[in-house]
Scaffold this motif. Structure first.
Motif, PDB file in Angstrom:
ATOM      1  N   UNK A  48       1.041  -1.123  -0.105  1.00 27.08           N
ATOM      2  CA  UNK A  48       0.225   0.015  -0.010  1.00 27.08           C
ATOM      3  C   UNK A  48       1.211   1.161  -0.199  1.00 27.08           C
ATOM      4  N   UNK A  49       2.433   1.251   1.075  1.00 29.10           N
ATOM      5  CA  UNK A  49       2.908   2.525   0.565  1.00 29.10           C
ATOM      6  C   UNK A  49       3.474   2.508  -0.217  1.00 29.10           C
ATOM      7  N   UNK A  50       3.691   1.680  -0.620  1.00 25.37           N
ATOM      8  CA  UNK A  50       4.801   1.609  -2.383  1.00 25.37           C
ATOM      9  C   UNK A  50       3.849   1.865  -3.540  1.00 25.37           C
ATOM     10  N   UNK A  51       3.291   1.550  -3.316  1.00 26.19           N
ATOM     11  CA  UNK A  51       1.768   2.082  -4.493  1.00 26.19           C
ATOM     12  C   UNK A  51       1.228   3.774  -3.938  1.00 26.19           C
ATOM     13  N   UNK A  52       1.315   3.849  -3.239  1.00 24.01           N
ATOM     14  CA  UNK A  52       1.549   5.321  -2.705  1.00 24.01           C
ATOM     15  C   UNK A  52       2.510   5.925  -3.281  1.00 24.01           C
ATOM     16  N   UNK A  53       3.155   5.922  -2.896  1.00 27.21           N
ATOM     17  CA  UNK A  53       3.965   6.436  -2.773  1.00 27.21           C
ATOM     18  C   UNK A  53       4.453   6.428  -4.928  1.00 27.21           C
ATOM     19  N   UNK A  54       4.494   5.640  -5.606  1.00 22.32           N
ATOM     20  CA  UNK A  54       4.480   5.331  -7.013  1.00 22.32           C
ATOM     21  C   UNK A  54       3.550   6.333  -7.194  1.00 22.32           C
TER      22      UNK A  54
ATOM     23  N   UNK B 210      10.150   7.325   4.418  1.00 21.69           N
ATOM     24  CA  UNK B 210       9.655   6.286   6.125  1.00 21.69           C
ATOM     25  C   UNK B 210       8.559   6.070   6.126  1.00 21.69           C
ATOM     26  N   UNK B 211       8.386   4.793   7.408  1.00 27.82           N
ATOM     27  CA  UNK B 211       7.244   4.659   8.222  1.00 27.82           C
ATOM     28  C   UNK B 211       8.065   3.809   8.875  1.00 27.82           C
ATOM     29  N   UNK B 212       7.222   4.604  10.429  1.00 29.76           N
ATOM     30  CA  UNK B 212       7.661   4.019  11.586  1.00 29.76           C
ATOM     31  C   UNK B 212       5.891   3.680  12.164  1.00 29.76           C
ATOM     32  N   UNK B 213       6.013   2.769  13.306  1.00 29.84           N
ATOM     33  CA  UNK B 213       5.097   2.412  13.621  1.00 29.84           C
ATOM     34  C   UNK B 213       5.353   3.231  15.126  1.00 29.84           C
ATOM     35  N   UNK B 214       3.840   3.456  15.056  1.00 31.76           N
ATOM     36  CA  UNK B 214       3.731   4.526  16.340  1.00 31.76           C
ATOM     37  C   UNK B 214       2.108   4.549  18.045  1.00 31.76           C
ATOM     38  N   UNK B 215       1.436   2.952  17.734  1.00 30.84           N
ATOM     39  CA  UNK B 215       0.709   2.823  18.369  1.00 30.84           C
ATOM     40  C   UNK B 215       0.807   2.736  19.556  1.00 30.84           C
ATOM     41  N   UNK B 216       0.552   3.053  20.301  1.00 33.53           N
ATOM     42  CA  UNK B 216       0.949   2.286  22.086  1.00 33.53           C
ATOM     43  C   UNK B 216       1.366   0.883  22.378  1.00 33.53           C
ATOM     44  N   UNK B 217      -0.499   0.622  22.266  1.00 33.22           N
ATOM     45  CA  UNK B 217      -0.525  -0.940  22.632  1.00 33.22           C
ATOM     46  C   UNK B 217      -0.002  -1.803  21.983  1.00 33.22           C
ATOM     47  N   UNK B 218      -0.365  -1.200  20.996  1.00 34.40           N
ATOM     48  CA  UNK B 218      -0.504  -1.723  19.137  1.00 34.40           C
ATOM     49  C   UNK B 218       0.393  -1.083  18.552  1.00 34.40           C
ATOM     50  N   UNK B 219       1.375  -1.114  18.348  1.00 32.26           N
ATOM     51  CA  UNK B 219       2.363  -0.698  17.392  1.00 32.26           C
ATOM     52  C   UNK B 219       1.776   0.005  16.254  1.00 32.26           C
ATOM     53  N   UNK B 220       1.535  -1.358  15.222  1.00 31.91           N
ATOM     54  CA  UNK B 220       0.650  -0.489  14.311  1.00 31.91           C
ATOM     55  C   UNK B 220      -0.877  -0.164  13.591  1.00 31.91           C
ATOM     56  N   UNK B 221      -0.830  -0.406  14.586  1.00 32.14           N
ATOM     57  CA  UNK B 221      -2.792   0.901  15.483  1.00 32.14           C
ATOM     58  C   UNK B 221      -2.133   1.994  14.649  1.00 32.14           C
ATOM     59  N   UNK B 222      -1.040   2.668  15.160  1.00 28.09           N
ATOM     60  CA  UNK B 222      -0.635   3.964  13.991  1.00 28.09           C
ATOM     61  C   UNK B 222       0.629   4.239  13.299  1.00 28.09           C
ATOM     62  N   UNK B 223       0.598   5.243  12.603  1.00 26.89           N
ATOM     63  CA  UNK B 223       1.913   5.110  11.496  1.00 26.89           C
ATOM     64  C   UNK B 223       2.309   6.183  11.912  1.00 26.89           C
ATOM     65  N   UNK B 224       3.759   6.381  11.553  1.00 28.66           N
ATOM     66  CA  UNK B 224       3.961   7.689  10.664  1.00 28.66           C
ATOM     67  C   UNK B 224       4.517   7.890   9.531  1.00 28.66           C
ATOM     68  N   UNK B 225       4.525   8.023   8.925  1.00 29.67           N
ATOM     69  CA  UNK B 225       5.647   8.749   7.405  1.00 29.67           C
ATOM     70  C   UNK B 225       6.156  10.093   7.649  1.00 29.67           C
ATOM     71  N   UNK B 226       7.103   9.700   7.516  1.00 29.73           N
ATOM     72  CA  UNK B 226       7.951  10.957   6.564  1.00 29.73           C
ATOM     73  C   UNK B 226       8.498  11.025   5.249  1.00 29.73           C
TER      74      UNK B 226
END
Length: 139
Positions: free
Chosen positions: A62-68, A87-103
């Motif tokens: 999904x991220x690659x397709x959006x970038x392309x 770049x992508x970094x997981x940001x969720x407190x309990x479940x890391x992939x509940x939120x992601x940060x894209x730079x």
């Protein structure tokens, strides 16, 4: 007894301003080589509150397709010459992939002129694609 004298307020203010000043755009230095990459902007995207292995597995595509798509849309801006990437970094407190940060990242010398368009398109694409991926996962 402390014999140190205090600086006059004007000197103290000048010292603080010099200490806090961030380097602006300028020639390459050993600390900032030509073509140095910078994070132009970051955004956080909310995904699933509970673990979702299907969504996690699809995330890279999904991220690659959006970038392309953003690269294709901005091909006249020559995004690959700017060093445009993300770049992508997981940001969720309990479940890391509940939120992601894209730079959104690019060479510093292009950031001011091309950053708003390239990063704007990237984040628009990712927002739409991530919403569809989350909806397909059913959570």
């Amino acid at each position: 007894m402390n014999t140190m004298k205090l600086l006059p307020p004007a000197c103290l203010a000048a010292a603080l301003l010099c200490a806090c000043a961030a380097p602006g755009p300028g020639p390459a230095t050993p600390a900032r080589p030509a073509g140095a990459a910078v994070v132009f902007e970051r955004r956080t995207f909310k995904l699933s509150k509970t673990p979702d292995s299907d969504l996690e597995a699809a995330l890279g595509d999904v991220l690659s397709a959006g970038y392309n798509a953003a690269v294709k849309r901005r091909s006249g801006d020559k995004p690959l010459e700017t060093g445009f990437t993300y770049s992508m970094a997981p940001k969720g407190a309990t479940y890391p992939f509940s939120e992601i940060e894209i730079s959104c990242i690019m060479q510093e010398k292009y950031a001011r002129a091309k950053g708003p368009g390239l990063c704007g398109d990237l984040f628009l694409e990712l927002d739409q694609r991530l919403k569809r991926a989350v909806a397909r996962s059913g959570r």
